[in-house]
Design a protein around this motif. Structure first.
Motif, PDB file in Angstrom:
ATOM      1  N   LEU A   1       0.838  -1.214   0.000  1.00  0.00           N
ATOM      2  CA  LEU A   1       0.000   0.000   0.000  1.00  0.00           C
ATOM      3  C   LEU A   1       0.870   1.261   0.000  1.00  0.00           C
ATOM      4  O   LEU A   1       0.545   2.252  -0.647  1.00  0.00           O
ATOM      5  CB  LEU A   1      -0.930   0.023   1.217  1.00  0.00           C
TER       6      LEU A   1
ATOM      7  N   ALA B   1     -12.699   2.646   1.076  1.00  0.00           N
ATOM      8  CA  ALA B   1     -11.674   2.546   2.131  1.00  0.00           C
ATOM      9  C   ALA B   1     -12.041   3.429   3.325  1.00  0.00           C
ATOM     10  O   ALA B   1     -11.874   3.024   4.482  1.00  0.00           O
ATOM     11  CB  ALA B   1     -10.309   2.939   1.567  1.00  0.00           C
TER      12      ALA B   1
ATOM     13  N   TYR C   1     -13.033   4.028  -4.794  1.00  0.00           N
ATOM     14  CA  TYR C   1     -12.062   3.347  -3.925  1.00  0.00           C
ATOM     15  C   TYR C   1     -11.853   4.142  -2.642  1.00  0.00           C
ATOM     16  O   TYR C   1     -11.756   3.575  -1.552  1.00  0.00           O
ATOM     17  CB  TYR C   1     -10.710   3.175  -4.621  1.00  0.00           C
TER      18      TYR C   1
ATOM     19  N   ALA D   1      -5.963  -6.761  -2.644  1.00  0.00           N
ATOM     20  CA  ALA D   1      -5.603  -6.589  -1.222  1.00  0.00           C
ATOM     21  C   ALA D   1      -6.781  -6.248  -0.321  1.00  0.00           C
ATOM     22  O   ALA D   1      -6.619  -6.141   0.889  1.00  0.00           O
ATOM     23  CB  ALA D   1      -4.516  -5.505  -1.097  1.00  0.00           C
ATOM     24  N   THR D   2      -7.980  -6.058  -0.892  1.00  0.00           N
ATOM     25  CA  THR D   2      -9.143  -5.702  -0.059  1.00  0.00           C
ATOM     26  C   THR D   2      -9.713  -6.944   0.618  1.00  0.00           C
ATOM     27  O   THR D   2      -9.950  -7.968  -0.029  1.00  0.00           O
ATOM     28  CB  THR D   2     -10.248  -5.038  -0.907  1.00  0.00           C
TER      29      THR D   2
ATOM     30  N   GLN E   1      -6.630  -2.665  -5.130  1.00  0.00           N
ATOM     31  CA  GLN E   1      -8.015  -2.713  -4.655  1.00  0.00           C
ATOM     32  C   GLN E   1      -8.605  -4.111  -4.875  1.00  0.00           C
ATOM     33  O   GLN E   1      -9.246  -4.672  -4.004  1.00  0.00           O
ATOM     34  CB  GLN E   1      -8.834  -1.657  -5.414  1.00  0.00           C
TER      35      GLN E   1
ATOM     36  N   LEU F   1      -7.783  -2.812   3.626  1.00  0.00           N
ATOM     37  CA  LEU F   1      -6.803  -3.386   2.704  1.00  0.00           C
ATOM     38  C   LEU F   1      -5.584  -3.867   3.476  1.00  0.00           C
ATOM     39  O   LEU F   1      -5.096  -3.181   4.392  1.00  0.00           O
ATOM     40  CB  LEU F   1      -6.364  -2.351   1.652  1.00  0.00           C
TER      41      LEU F   1
ATOM     42  N   ASN G   1      -1.933 -12.180   0.166  1.00  0.00           N
ATOM     43  CA  ASN G   1      -1.917 -11.014   1.054  1.00  0.00           C
ATOM     44  C   ASN G   1      -1.143 -11.263   2.341  1.00  0.00           C
ATOM     45  O   ASN G   1      -1.074 -12.383   2.837  1.00  0.00           O
ATOM     46  CB  ASN G   1      -3.349 -10.599   1.417  1.00  0.00           C
TER      47      ASN G   1
ATOM     48  N   TRP H   1       0.699  -7.270  -0.932  1.00  0.00           N
ATOM     49  CA  TRP H   1       0.173  -8.350  -1.778  1.00  0.00           C
ATOM     50  C   TRP H   1       1.321  -8.893  -2.633  1.00  0.00           C
ATOM     51  O   TRP H   1       2.015  -8.129  -3.312  1.00  0.00           O
ATOM     52  CB  TRP H   1      -0.948  -7.822  -2.676  1.00  0.00           C
TER      53      TRP H   1
ATOM     54  N   TYR I   1      -2.338   4.741   1.512  1.00  0.00           N
ATOM     55  CA  TYR I   1      -3.243   4.441   0.402  1.00  0.00           C
ATOM     56  C   TYR I   1      -4.282   5.550   0.192  1.00  0.00           C
ATOM     57  O   TYR I   1      -4.473   6.031  -0.929  1.00  0.00           O
ATOM     58  CB  TYR I   1      -3.931   3.092   0.646  1.00  0.00           C
TER      59      TYR I   1
END
Length: 406
Positions: free
Chosen positions: A175, A279, A275, A212-213, A209, A220, A239, A224, A251
């Motif tokens: 991130l 987040a 996004y 890694a979410t 996104q 997140l 991850n 990754w 991020y």
């Protein structure tokens, strides 16, 4: 006779030179000592002047002993650059310029910049060059920006097209890397390339996104690994195992800063705004009653977990800027103010006699892999060392104070 005249002329010159140098010493010395930090100042000025007083040369930020092209200096100096736009104190401009001119050489090369390490952290200081080049039109700054841009052109990528975090971390996106690379990339492509790389910039966010979410929390993960080969990587998803507030902070800061350069009509812009909303909504659920966030974001009350300054300051900045720019609903401005109250009332525990302020509970550093090995476990994050007024906290603190006009 001639030689006597010459001697007396040289003596006069010497006396004048000494007098002038004496004056110079007198006029420069108080400038460093003469920083006054008043209790009535805005928090942004208080923090910037505190740092300038404690680190008289800008390369000394983070207690550095010699000049270094580094993301931590860039973060603080970028925040002072934003402060200068609101409060054009010439000391701020000189402080930023001092760092850049210490490192950027006449031919556009950059002292201490290790290009061939392909470390995406080293792209951030390039952000400091745009305004200086626009003002001076000095070719060396343009060449230095072109050099940083060249790193991004050659940066190794995952098979799906995401920038590796560093040459030594193959197939990994962190991130942190979104903040390190994308705001410079976006400003550069807008300024010099007619926006040709906006799709590639959006792709970096799309990949992180997508992969890694966490579907359960909406948060997140810190890193990754597309190859899923790293010992810290989940064998199914790739991850890392935990949510680290500062990584999430990088991020959301990356998103609000990149959106400054994305044209309103660009088809990927609504996606980036989405996004940011996703987040932010996830983060809002984990904001503590103090307004702050924990080091490991979703583990409030866990053993040794603590309310951490840098992540909290980054969220305050991203929420406030997101709301100010209309990307986020207005309620996020309230959450940002609540976070800022937590920073100033809980984590700034004392004010020095000279008015200087100290932000406590700043995680100094955290990463994944490397040597000694960092496994991304809960215990790893909560036991990493802390440092008062760490630049990763003070820079976002200044930016948050500016967005909130506090």
């Amino acid at each position: 006779m001639k030689s006597r005249r010459k001697q007396s002329f040289m003596s006069v010159l010497l006396v004048c030179a000494l007098a002038l140098s004496g004056c110079k010493a007198i006029s420069q010395e108080p400038a460093k000592k003469g920083i006054v930090i008043s209790k009535d100042m805005k928090w942004s000025d208080k923090m910037a002047l505190t740092l300038m007083k404690r680190h008289p040369e800008s390369y000394m930020l983070d207690d550095a002993k010699k000049p270094k092209w580094d993301y931590v200096h860039a973060l603080v100096l970028h925040s002072i650059e934003e402060l200068y736009k609101k409060n054009p104190d010439p000391r701020y401009k000189a402080y930023i310029r001092g760092y850049v001119d210490e490192l950027v050489q006449a031919d556009g090369s950059i002292k201490t910049y290790e290009f061939d390490k392909y470390n995406i952290d080293l792209v951030v200081p390039g952000r400091l060059l745009f305004d200086i080049y626009a003002e001076t039109k000095d070719d060396k700054y343009l060449k230095a920006m072109q050099l940083v841009r060249k790193q991004l052109a050659e940066q190794p990528r995952t098979a799906s097209g995401g920038f590796w975090h560093k040459q030594i971390y193959p197939n990994q996106m962190w991130l942190d890397g979104l903040y390190m690379g994308e705001p410079f990339y976006a400003q550069y492509t807008l300024t010099f390339e007619n926006g040709k790389s906006f799709d590639d910039i959006a792709k970096q966010f799309e990949l992180i996104q997508l992969h890694a979410t966490d579907p359960k929390t909406g948060l997140l993960y810190h890193g990754w690994d597309e190859s899923k080969e790293m010992p810290w990587a989940n064998k199914e998803t790739g991850n890392s195992p935990n949510f680290w507030s500062r990584a999430l902070g990088w991020y959301v800061m990356a998103l609000v800063d990149v959106l400054d350069y994305f044209p309103k009509e660009h088809p990927k812009r609504p996606k980036l705004i989405k996004y940011l909303n996703n987040a932010s909504a996830a983060l809002a659920k984990y904001q503590d009653k103090t307004g702050l966030w924990y080091q490991v974001t979703d583990k409030a009350g866990g053993k040794d977990n603590y309310l951490e300054a840098s992540g909290s300051a980054m969220f305050a900045y991203a929420f406030a800027k997101g709301a100010n720019k209309g990307y986020l609903p207005s309620k996020y401005k309230k959450l940002a103010n609540k976070a800022f109250d937590g920073l100033t009332k809980i984590l700034i525990k004392k004010v020095d006699e000279d008015g200087g302020i100290t932000l406590t509970n700043c995680c100094q550093v955290a990463g994944l892999g490397g040597n000694p090995y960092r496994d991304g476990s809960y215990e790893y994050y909560v036991n990493e060392r802390k440092k008062d007024n760490d630049p990763k906290a003070t820079g976002p603190f200044i930016l948050a104070a500016l967005e909130l006009n506090r």
